[in-house]
Design a protein around this motif. Structure first.
Motif, PDB file in Angstrom:
ATOM      1  N   ASN A 212      46.219  48.272 -13.108  1.00 55.89           N
ATOM      2  CA  ASN A 212      45.665  47.679 -14.327  1.00 55.89           C
ATOM      3  C   ASN A 212      46.800  47.069 -15.134  1.00 55.89           C
ATOM      4  O   ASN A 212      47.561  47.781 -15.792  1.00 55.89           O
ATOM      5  N   LEU A 213      46.948  45.757 -15.073  1.00 56.37           N
ATOM      6  CA  LEU A 213      48.069  45.070 -15.710  1.00 56.37           C
ATOM      7  C   LEU A 213      47.809  44.781 -17.184  1.00 56.37           C
ATOM      8  O   LEU A 213      46.673  44.638 -17.618  1.00 56.37           O
ATOM      9  N   SER A 214      48.887  44.671 -17.944  1.00 57.47           N
ATOM     10  CA  SER A 214      48.806  44.265 -19.349  1.00 57.47           C
ATOM     11  C   SER A 214      48.522  42.771 -19.441  1.00 57.47           C
ATOM     12  O   SER A 214      48.613  42.036 -18.451  1.00 57.47           O
ATOM     13  N   ASP A 215      48.208  42.298 -20.647  1.00 56.09           N
ATOM     14  CA  ASP A 215      47.943  40.873 -20.848  1.00 56.09           C
ATOM     15  C   ASP A 215      49.128  40.015 -20.412  1.00 56.09           C
ATOM     16  O   ASP A 215      48.957  38.995 -19.734  1.00 56.09           O
ATOM     17  N   VAL A 216      50.333  40.415 -20.802  1.00 57.52           N
ATOM     18  CA  VAL A 216      51.503  39.578 -20.494  1.00 57.52           C
ATOM     19  C   VAL A 216      51.757  39.559 -18.990  1.00 57.52           C
ATOM     20  O   VAL A 216      52.167  38.527 -18.437  1.00 57.52           O
ATOM     21  N   ALA A 217      51.474  40.657 -18.312  1.00 61.17           N
ATOM     22  CA  ALA A 217      51.657  40.691 -16.862  1.00 61.17           C
ATOM     23  C   ALA A 217      50.620  39.801 -16.171  1.00 61.17           C
ATOM     24  O   ALA A 217      50.944  39.064 -15.239  1.00 61.17           O
TER      25      ALA A 217
END
Length: 312
Positions: A212-217
């Protein structure tokens, strides 16, 4: 970590007993999955009834994360079965059930020195150990001519359409890599997500699962990938946020269209419709045109335009 009985004892671990059972969400659960695999024994949940070897199992969980009902049920089971197995302590808060487990255990494996210092007076069988790293998939990203990125809710992934995408990728005669980021929706079952991941690995055996990636990732994956792919049971809709985010970023989107898809989404104009695609476009000029027009389309469907429409 191989756990062997102390010299002179006939006991050995017959199973590992865990509280949380999803290694995607709990580091302790993942540790227990790997430990049971390394020991060559079954992994049981607290509520598993009739489990073979439970009375000589290794208990490995955080008592502080259990509900009062779960603690009561476990205490009753310890007494009823005469449990005299082993324990791995991930933390210690001097709870009554923790003390009971330590007193009963044939061996007490303390995850760190602080825990050992707290329990050494309660049990002569206590000893300090450690927790190895939990990374299993240690592949380097292989350089590929085509990269495909997808993100969204795990239970919504349409594996059949990804199968068609693989056919197109194979037909391109180019090397490719597929990267997947997925989250578990609060209304979905974890078992459903695991089934989807297994199906995706059947479609793409070398799939890179990114969690589950962050927005920036996610943003940087979208910027770097050759294609972004997201498929839907009938077709993309105006309120599908993953496709909207990809187009805002200037990604080349591969999706599926139907009569209820936004009229602004046009095959080979600003998106690629999987159902109408015979071969993937790889000409740099064509891809750049798709990116540019996707961004232009998204700008007309952004937050400012939505607020303006709703304020009319």
């Amino acid at each position: 970590m191989q756990i062997e009985p102390k010299r002179g004892s006939a006991l050995r671990v017959q199973a590992v007993v865990t509280h949380h059972q999803d290694g995607f969400r709990s580091g302790v659960a993942r540790f227990n999955e790997l430990l049971a695999e390394r020991l060559g024994v079954p992994l049981y949940g607290l509520a598993d009834d009739g489990s073979q070897g439970w009375e000589s199992s290794l208990l490995s969980f955080k008592v502080g994360e259990m509900s009062p009902a779960e603690r009561s049920a476990l205490a009753e089971r310890l007494a009823r079965t005469g449990w005299r197995g082993e324990a791995y302590l991930h933390e210690y808060a001097a709870l009554e059930l923790e003390r009971e487990i330590v007193r009963r255990a044939h061996r007490v494996h303390c995850g760190n020195l602080e825990i050992y210092e707290q329990v050494r007076e309660l049990s002569p069988c206590a000893e300090p150990v450690w927790t190895p790293g939990l990374l299993v998939d240690k592949r380097d990203y292989e350089l590929a001519e085509i990269s495909v990125f997808s993100f969204g809710m795990a239970h919504k992934i349409q594996t059949r359409m990804f199968g068609r995408l693989r056919e197109l990728l194979d037909a391109s005669s180019r090397s490719y890599a597929v990267y997947l980021s997925a989250a578990n929706h609060e209304t979905s079952l974890l078992e459903d997500s695991h089934v989807v991941f297994d199906e995706m690995r059947e479609v793409f055996p070398t799939l890179y699962f990114l969690g589950n990636l962050s927005d920036v990732a996610v943003y940087n994956q979208l910027r770097q990938a050759t294609f972004f792919s997201a498929f839907f049971p009938k077709g993309v809709r105006a309120n599908n946020t993953t496709v909207a985010a990809a187009m805002e970023t200037g990604a080349v989107v591969i999706t599926n269209l139907d009569r209820y898809s936004p009229a602004e989404y046009v095959h080979m104009e600003n998106v690629i419709d999987l159902e109408r695609c015979d071969e993937l476009p790889l000409d740099p000029a064509v891809l750049e045109g798709l990116r540019t027009r996707a961004t232009e389309t998204a700008q007309e469907r952004g937050w400012d335009k939505l607020v303006e429409r709703m304020a009319e």
